[in-house]
Enzyme design. Structure first.
Site, PDB file in Angstrom:
ATOM      1  N   ARG A 267     -20.087  53.695 -10.916  1.00 50.47           N
ATOM      2  CA  ARG A 267     -20.566  53.474  -9.547  1.00 50.47           C
ATOM      3  C   ARG A 267     -20.319  54.720  -8.707  1.00 50.47           C
ATOM      4  NH1 ARG A 267     -18.607  47.204  -8.510  1.00 50.47           N
ATOM      5  NH2 ARG A 267     -19.566  46.428 -10.429  1.00 50.47           N
ATOM      6  N   ARG A 282     -10.435  52.454  -7.054  1.00 50.52           N
ATOM      7  CA  ARG A 282     -11.841  52.737  -6.796  1.00 50.52           C
ATOM      8  C   ARG A 282     -12.242  54.022  -7.506  1.00 50.52           C
ATOM      9  NH1 ARG A 282     -14.876  50.390  -2.983  1.00 50.52           N
ATOM     10  NH2 ARG A 282     -13.021  49.557  -1.992  1.00 50.52           N
ATOM     11  N   GLU A 354      -9.071  42.707  -4.564  1.00 52.12           N
ATOM     12  CA  GLU A 354     -10.079  42.096  -5.425  1.00 52.12           C
ATOM     13  C   GLU A 354      -9.946  42.593  -6.877  1.00 52.12           C
ATOM     14  OE1 GLU A 354     -14.119  42.600  -4.084  1.00 52.12           O
ATOM     15  OE2 GLU A 354     -14.900  42.280  -6.114  1.00 52.12           O
ATOM     16  N   SER A 357     -14.901  38.979  -9.163  1.00 45.84           N
ATOM     17  CA  SER A 357     -15.834  38.367  -8.228  1.00 45.84           C
ATOM     18  C   SER A 357     -16.734  37.460  -9.052  1.00 45.84           C
ATOM     19  CB  SER A 357     -16.641  39.466  -7.540  1.00 45.84           C
ATOM     20  OG  SER A 357     -17.426  38.926  -6.517  1.00 45.84           O
ATOM     21  N   ARG A 396      -8.032  47.721 -12.555  1.00 46.49           N
ATOM     22  CA  ARG A 396      -7.265  47.060 -11.503  1.00 46.49           C
ATOM     23  C   ARG A 396      -6.185  46.166 -12.109  1.00 46.49           C
ATOM     24  NH1 ARG A 396     -11.452  45.931  -6.422  1.00 46.49           N
ATOM     25  NH2 ARG A 396     -12.034  48.126  -6.209  1.00 46.49           N
TER      26      ARG A 396
END
Length: 427
Positions: A267, A282, A354, A357, A396
């Site tokens: 990403r 991130r 997070e 999801s 994560r």
RNA sequence: GGAGAGGUGGCAGAGUGGUCGAAUGCGCUCGACUUGAAAUCGAGUGUACGGAAACGUACCGAGGGUUCGAAUCCCUCCCUCUCCGCCA
């Protein structure tokens, strides 16, 4: 893709629901107008087409029965045919353009929130629905952020990764690399045991696949593109699995289909320059085990709950404290009708972050990807429902382990469930 | 990357300008025959959009073109297969 028929038949209700996200009145009005124009041209065109087909047949019949091509009778028909052709050559491009415009616009409209999705404008109004594992909250007061402990242990390296690529990349060394591999195997083993079929898909995907899942056309900024090839780096396995059955009609007896996939995800993280600049939170490239379901619409709510539990099960097995929140209408992702986020406790940040999801996309992706099912004995086909969720984001998870399992002496315990995979108890 | 072959309905496979949404076979559904089954016979059997319906339109890999008319002819692209080259 929104259901144009539904919009056409009940525009006010449709718009009211959509506006629970934010204001879409303008594009919706445009869509309705374009639709009307397109349909009226289409009606006109198909009538001309019908006459043209008729003429074609008549000429064929006459020629077959021996009438010459230059016979006046045939000539008259040909003239009429030519006239129709001229008319069609004006209508057709118009209709085509309208259709393209309509389609392009429709592709930018997000899914309608579920009636059960909490109302709200932004993430502030998301609703916490569950908290788990308070008893596992670390008591050690001097917890280092995971990037510091990771570099101390010599298992993460960010600096050298900048040389290799850019910022927001990481290299894992020794036990770090092994930990990542162990986590992937652990997650995949658990999810396949829970009934998911493992898929290892291509990591490059084409434009059609990204459009089907909803990343395109609106979020092109977020993906890396290989310009020469109409291929993009996979931003999430959701894209790949969603297109696994693109343009298929699936026998209803085969539903539900449950898949899981380990893939790296790429990403660009455009527009998040200041945020989470350190650590594993991130990155431009991260690993994820994804859960994905193709289901009958009648079962999608239960399937969603079950999928959420499958994701939670990993956190529970690793004894990582987390909470579940339900996204409000204003914070919902583009393709989703309803989403739960799982957030893991990150001691260094002093908050939940997070890590998964889990979304129900209703028939939105199925429409965009034309994935249908057929029930035996029933006429026609229906769009199925798709669901996806992380089970879990590997980087994560590593971050959470490095922090939550930190010991006062600077070592990190390996979660019990992971020990057989890693072959050690301490990092 | 070079040379050749090919992409037609659930599958196999015909169709090289005319009534083709498409022969035929297999499969599937229903019915007949049968104590039951097999075999046999008969009927049916794609999808999308528009329409209350009758019906109409579109779809033979995708997109364009020629023609009164295209699965069929022409152009571009994509994909598959075979051989050669390269390569983990």
């Amino acid at each position: 893709m929104i259901d144009l028929k539904q919009l056409r038949e009940n525009p006010d209700q449709f718009l009211a629901r959509l506006n629970l996200r934010s204001d879409y009145s303008e594009p919706i009005q445009q869509i309705l107008a374009l639709d009307q124009q397109q349909r009226s041209i289409e009606m006109n065109r198909s009538q001309l087409q019908a006459r043209s087909n008729e003429i074609g047949k008549l000429v064929g019949q006459k020629m077959k029965s021996g009438v010459k091509a230059d016979d006046p009778e045939v000539q008259t028909l040909r003239d009429e045919g030519n006239q129709i052709k001229a008319q069609l050559s004006e209508l057709e491009p118009q209709e085509k353009e309208l259709k393209a415009e309509l389609e392009a616009l429709m592709l930018t409209i997000p899914n309608l929130p579920s009636e059960t999705t909490p109302l709200g404008k932004s993430e502030e109004e998301n609703v916490e629905v569950k908290r788990w594992g308070d008893e596992y909250l670390p008591t050690n007061p001097d917890i280092l952020p995971h990037w510091e402990i990771g570099e101390k242990l010599g298992i993460l390296n960010f600096e050298r990764s900048v040389k290799i690529a850019q910022s927001r990349f990481v290299s894992l060394i020794g036990a770090g690399a092994a930990l990542e591999r162990a986590l992937i195997r652990f997650m995949i083993d658990r999810q396949t045991a829970a009934g998911y079929t493992e898929i290892s898909p291509p990591f490059l995907v084409n434009t059609a696949s990204l459009t089907a899942s909803g990343q395109l056309p609106k979020f092109a900024e977020e993906s890396f593109k290989c310009d020469r090839d109409d291929l993009w780096l996979l931003p999430t396995a959701e894209v790949a699995i969603n297109s696994f059955h693109r343009d298929e009609v699936i026998d209803a007896d085969l539903l539900p289909l449950h898949y899981c996939a380990y893939t790296p995800c790429f990403r660009r993280e455009a527009g998040s320059y200041g945020r989470d600049t350190r650590g594993l939170i991130r990155l431009h490239q991260f690993d994820k085990v994804e859960l994905f379901k193709f289901v009958h619409p009648d079962t999608s709510e239960q399937e969603h709950q079950a999928l959420l539990q499958n994701a939670e099960a990993i956190l529970q097995a690793l004894k990582l404290p987390y909470r579940a929140i339900e996204l409000c209408t204003g914070d919902l992702g583009f393709s989703a009708i309803k989403t739960y986020d799982l957030e893991v406790w990150l001691p260094s940040a002093g908050k939940y972050r997070e890590i998964s999801s889990c979304s129900n996309c209703g028939d939105f992706q199925a429409r965009r990807g034309n994935v249908r099912f057929k029930e035996a004995g029933k006429k026609g086909t229906q769009f199925l429902h798709t669901l996806n969720g992380s089970g879990l984001a590997v980087g994560r998870t590593m971050a959470a382990i490095l922090e939550n399992y930190q010991q006062p002496d600077g070592t990190v315990l390996v979660p019990e469930a992971l020990q057989p995979y890693l072959g050690r108890e301490v990092l």
